[in-house]
Every structure is written in C-alpha cells, then in structure tokens.
Motif scaffolding. Structure first.
Motif, PDB file in Angstrom:
ATOM      1  N   VAL A  91       0.986  -1.138   0.003  1.00  0.00           N
ATOM      2  CA  VAL A  91      -0.011  -0.016  -0.180  1.00  0.00           C
ATOM      3  C   VAL A  91       1.000   1.216  -0.016  1.00  0.00           C
ATOM      4  CG1 VAL A  91      -1.767   1.253   1.330  1.00  0.00           C
ATOM      5  CG2 VAL A  91      -2.120  -1.250   1.138  1.00  0.00           C
ATOM      6  N   THR A  92       0.653   2.268  -0.751  1.00  0.00           N
ATOM      7  CA  THR A  92       1.300   3.293  -0.844  1.00  0.00           C
ATOM      8  C   THR A  92       0.524   4.453  -0.673  1.00  0.00           C
ATOM      9  OG1 THR A  92       2.801   2.479  -2.555  1.00  0.00           O
ATOM     10  CG2 THR A  92       2.975   4.954  -2.347  1.00  0.00           C
ATOM     11  N   ASP A  93       0.832   5.449  -0.199  1.00  0.00           N
ATOM     12  CA  ASP A  93       0.224   6.823   0.190  1.00  0.00           C
ATOM     13  C   ASP A  93       1.034   8.036   0.070  1.00  0.00           C
ATOM     14  OD1 ASP A  93       0.906   6.915   2.635  1.00  0.00           O
ATOM     15  OD2 ASP A  93      -0.778   6.204   3.492  1.00  0.00           O
ATOM     16  N   ASP A  94       0.906   9.179   0.459  1.00  0.00           N
ATOM     17  CA  ASP A  94       1.563  10.571   0.655  1.00  0.00           C
ATOM     18  C   ASP A  94       2.604  10.322   1.561  1.00  0.00           C
ATOM     19  OD1 ASP A  94      -0.193  10.889   2.668  1.00  0.00           O
ATOM     20  OD2 ASP A  94      -0.624  13.013   2.063  1.00  0.00           O
ATOM     21  N   GLN A  95       2.322   9.397   2.737  1.00  0.00           N
ATOM     22  CA  GLN A  95       3.373   9.214   3.621  1.00  0.00           C
ATOM     23  C   GLN A  95       4.671   8.254   3.239  1.00  0.00           C
ATOM     24  OE1 GLN A  95       3.347  11.408   6.692  1.00  0.00           O
ATOM     25  NE2 GLN A  95       1.963  12.182   5.344  1.00  0.00           N
ATOM     26  N   GLY A  96       4.189   7.385   2.460  1.00  0.00           N
ATOM     27  CA  GLY A  96       5.028   6.449   2.118  1.00  0.00           C
ATOM     28  C   GLY A  96       4.492   5.113   1.594  1.00  0.00           C
ATOM     29  N   ALA A  97       5.141   3.800   2.058  1.00  0.00           N
ATOM     30  CA  ALA A  97       4.539   2.704   1.701  1.00  0.00           C
ATOM     31  C   ALA A  97       4.653   1.609   2.886  1.00  0.00           C
ATOM     32  CB  ALA A  97       5.090   2.161   0.320  1.00  0.00           C
ATOM     33  N   PHE A  98       3.723   0.533   2.735  1.00  0.00           N
ATOM     34  CA  PHE A  98       3.986  -0.490   3.761  1.00  0.00           C
ATOM     35  C   PHE A  98       3.480  -1.867   2.888  1.00  0.00           C
ATOM     36  CE2 PHE A  98      -0.382   0.983   4.458  1.00  0.00           C
ATOM     37  CZ  PHE A  98      -1.206  -0.432   4.779  1.00  0.00           C
ATOM     38  N   GLN A  99       4.044  -2.804   3.364  1.00  0.00           N
ATOM     39  CA  GLN A  99       3.666  -4.306   3.171  1.00  0.00           C
ATOM     40  C   GLN A  99       3.281  -5.095   4.238  1.00  0.00           C
ATOM     41  OE1 GLN A  99       3.346  -5.988  -0.231  1.00  0.00           O
ATOM     42  NE2 GLN A  99       2.454  -7.220   1.457  1.00  0.00           N
ATOM     43  N   ALA A 100       2.037  -5.395   4.541  1.00  0.00           N
ATOM     44  CA  ALA A 100       1.737  -6.254   5.765  1.00  0.00           C
ATOM     45  C   ALA A 100       2.282  -7.787   5.320  1.00  0.00           C
ATOM     46  CB  ALA A 100       0.292  -6.414   5.748  1.00  0.00           C
ATOM     47  N   MET A 101       2.901  -8.333   6.515  1.00  0.00           N
ATOM     48  CA  MET A 101       3.370  -9.670   6.390  1.00  0.00           C
ATOM     49  C   MET A 101       2.876 -10.520   7.643  1.00  0.00           C
ATOM     50  SD  MET A 101       5.760  -9.471   3.665  1.00  0.00           S
ATOM     51  CE  MET A 101       6.639 -10.961   3.873  1.00  0.00           C
ATOM     52  N   CYS A 102       3.205 -11.821   7.564  1.00  0.00           N
ATOM     53  CA  CYS A 102       3.064 -12.645   8.685  1.00  0.00           C
ATOM     54  C   CYS A 102       4.062 -13.608   8.788  1.00  0.00           C
ATOM     55  CB  CYS A 102       1.581 -13.671   8.547  1.00  0.00           C
ATOM     56  SG  CYS A 102       0.042 -12.720   8.610  1.00  0.00           S
ATOM     57  N   ASP A 103       4.634 -13.558  10.236  1.00  0.00           N
ATOM     58  CA  ASP A 103       5.711 -14.496  10.504  1.00  0.00           C
ATOM     59  C   ASP A 103       5.082 -15.856  10.501  1.00  0.00           C
ATOM     60  OD1 ASP A 103       4.603 -15.301  13.009  1.00  0.00           O
ATOM     61  OD2 ASP A 103       5.685 -14.414  14.052  1.00  0.00           O
ATOM     62  N   PRO A 104       6.101 -16.971  10.647  1.00  0.00           N
ATOM     63  CA  PRO A 104       5.814 -18.436  10.420  1.00  0.00           C
ATOM     64  C   PRO A 104       4.544 -18.953  11.379  1.00  0.00           C
ATOM     65  CG  PRO A 104       7.925 -18.244  10.251  1.00  0.00           C
ATOM     66  CD  PRO A 104       7.396 -16.939  10.776  1.00  0.00           C
ATOM     67  N   GLU A 105       4.252 -18.116  12.415  1.00  0.00           N
ATOM     68  CA  GLU A 105       2.974 -18.604  13.350  1.00  0.00           C
ATOM     69  C   GLU A 105       1.777 -17.732  13.092  1.00  0.00           C
ATOM     70  OE1 GLU A 105       3.161 -19.820  17.207  1.00  0.00           O
ATOM     71  OE2 GLU A 105       4.962 -21.031  16.909  1.00  0.00           O
ATOM     72  N   GLY A 106       1.904 -16.618  11.987  1.00  0.00           N
ATOM     73  CA  GLY A 106       0.669 -15.953  11.762  1.00  0.00           C
ATOM     74  C   GLY A 106       0.548 -14.540  12.380  1.00  0.00           C
ATOM     75  N   ASN A 107       1.784 -14.313  13.117  1.00  0.00           N
ATOM     76  CA  ASN A 107       1.614 -12.833  13.821  1.00  0.00           C
ATOM     77  C   ASN A 107       2.097 -11.804  12.812  1.00  0.00           C
ATOM     78  OD1 ASN A 107       1.487 -13.900  16.660  1.00  0.00           O
ATOM     79  ND2 ASN A 107       3.318 -14.821  16.102  1.00  0.00           N
ATOM     80  N   GLU A 108       1.079 -10.707  12.573  1.00  0.00           N
ATOM     81  CA  GLU A 108       1.535  -9.684  11.471  1.00  0.00           C
ATOM     82  C   GLU A 108       2.569  -8.725  11.970  1.00  0.00           C
ATOM     83  OE1 GLU A 108      -2.655 -11.093  11.783  1.00  0.00           O
ATOM     84  OE2 GLU A 108      -1.630 -10.081  13.453  1.00  0.00           O
ATOM     85  N   PHE A 109       3.121  -8.172  10.944  1.00  0.00           N
ATOM     86  CA  PHE A 109       4.100  -7.096  11.013  1.00  0.00           C
ATOM     87  C   PHE A 109       4.026  -6.345   9.516  1.00  0.00           C
ATOM     88  CE2 PHE A 109       6.579 -10.776   9.426  1.00  0.00           C
ATOM     89  CZ  PHE A 109       7.433 -10.337   8.527  1.00  0.00           C
ATOM     90  N   CYS A 110       4.921  -5.282   9.646  1.00  0.00           N
ATOM     91  CA  CYS A 110       4.805  -4.671   8.242  1.00  0.00           C
ATOM     92  C   CYS A 110       6.197  -4.139   8.101  1.00  0.00           C
ATOM     93  CB  CYS A 110       4.045  -3.400   8.512  1.00  0.00           C
ATOM     94  SG  CYS A 110       1.899  -3.493   8.182  1.00  0.00           S
ATOM     95  N   PHE A 111       6.483  -4.304   6.887  1.00  0.00           N
ATOM     96  CA  PHE A 111       7.735  -3.564   6.329  1.00  0.00           C
ATOM     97  C   PHE A 111       7.291  -2.007   6.076  1.00  0.00           C
ATOM     98  CE2 PHE A 111       9.395  -7.860   5.325  1.00  0.00           C
ATOM     99  CZ  PHE A 111      10.376  -7.737   6.177  1.00  0.00           C
ATOM    100  N   VAL A 112       7.887  -0.856   6.091  1.00  0.00           N
ATOM    101  CA  VAL A 112       7.515   0.414   5.998  1.00  0.00           C
ATOM    102  C   VAL A 112       8.755   1.207   5.113  1.00  0.00           C
ATOM    103  CG1 VAL A 112       5.604   0.718   7.872  1.00  0.00           C
ATOM    104  CG2 VAL A 112       8.059   1.162   8.213  1.00  0.00           C
ATOM    105  N   THR A 113       8.324   1.903   4.316  1.00  0.00           N
ATOM    106  CA  THR A 113       9.259   2.997   3.705  1.00  0.00           C
ATOM    107  C   THR A 113       8.413   4.441   3.909  1.00  0.00           C
ATOM    108  OG1 THR A 113       8.235   3.014   1.571  1.00  0.00           O
ATOM    109  CG2 THR A 113      10.146   1.375   2.085  1.00  0.00           C
TER     110      THR A 113
END
Length: 116
Positions: A91-113
């Motif tokens: 997802v990209t907007d005027d603040q940057g971008a992020f990619q939602a991810m899940c670790d091997p047990e399904g816990n969410e985290f995001c990479f952000v720029t």
C-alpha cells in the motif's frame, strides 16, 4: 517515574523456530532459555522474546511491529525465504508505503518506507 521498553514478548507454539525466523530477519543471535522461552536482541531493536502458550492464534494482532526498510519488495522476498507470508498487496500513500506480512505462526508485522 520514567519507564523504558525492555522487550516485546510474543506468545507462540514454537519459540525456537520463531526466534530463528526473527533473528534471520533482523539480526542478532537466537538464545534458547529455560522453560522453553527464546529471545533475540537484534541491533537497533528492543529484545524480542518468545514464550510458549497452548492456545493457537485466532484473530488479528492488536499490536504489530513496523520495520523500516529501504526496499519493500526486497525485504518481503527475503522474509518469505525465511518463512513469512505476504498479507495483501503493498500500500502506498503520501506518507510512504507498507507491506503487511505474517511470521511463520501468523503474527502480523509490516515493512515500511517513508516518502522523503
């Protein structure tokens, strides 16, 4: 009184597997502790600890980690190689971008720029 964040604790089924995923992603040496706990102290992050619990994850996390990266696609590709899964499109907007991810047990985290 002034408090400081000491560590983030993640409930999980398999602490030894998750600590190795997160140390592979963020750096640091995985440590297996007594009572089946594990932790890692990644450079530039608070300690991440993993404690075993009997119940499975059932719903979306109420809290997740945002991890700053230079390149979302490269970071996501490496995370998938380590055992993560993508959670939707970037997802990209005027603040940057992020990619939602899940670790091997399904816990969410995001990479952000950020847009600089």
């Amino acid at each position: 009184m002034r408090a400081r964040l000491e560590q983030v604790v993640v409930d999980c089924h398999d602490p030894k597997t998750l600590v190795r995923f997160w140390s592979g992603l963020l750096g640091g040496t995985p440590v297996d502790r007594a009572r089946d706990w594990s932790h890692v102290e990644p450079p530039g992050f608070p300690r991440l600890a993993f404690q075993p619990v009997p119940e499975s994850k059932a719903v979306k996390n109420r809290l997740h980690l945002d991890i700053a990266v230079d390149d979302l696609e490269t970071a996501a590709t490496e995370a998938v190689r380590l055992g993560a899964t993508l959670s939707g499109a970037a997802v990209t907007d005027d603040q940057g971008a992020f990619q939602a991810m899940c670790d091997p047990e399904g816990n969410e985290f995001c990479f952000v720029t950020s847009q600089d």
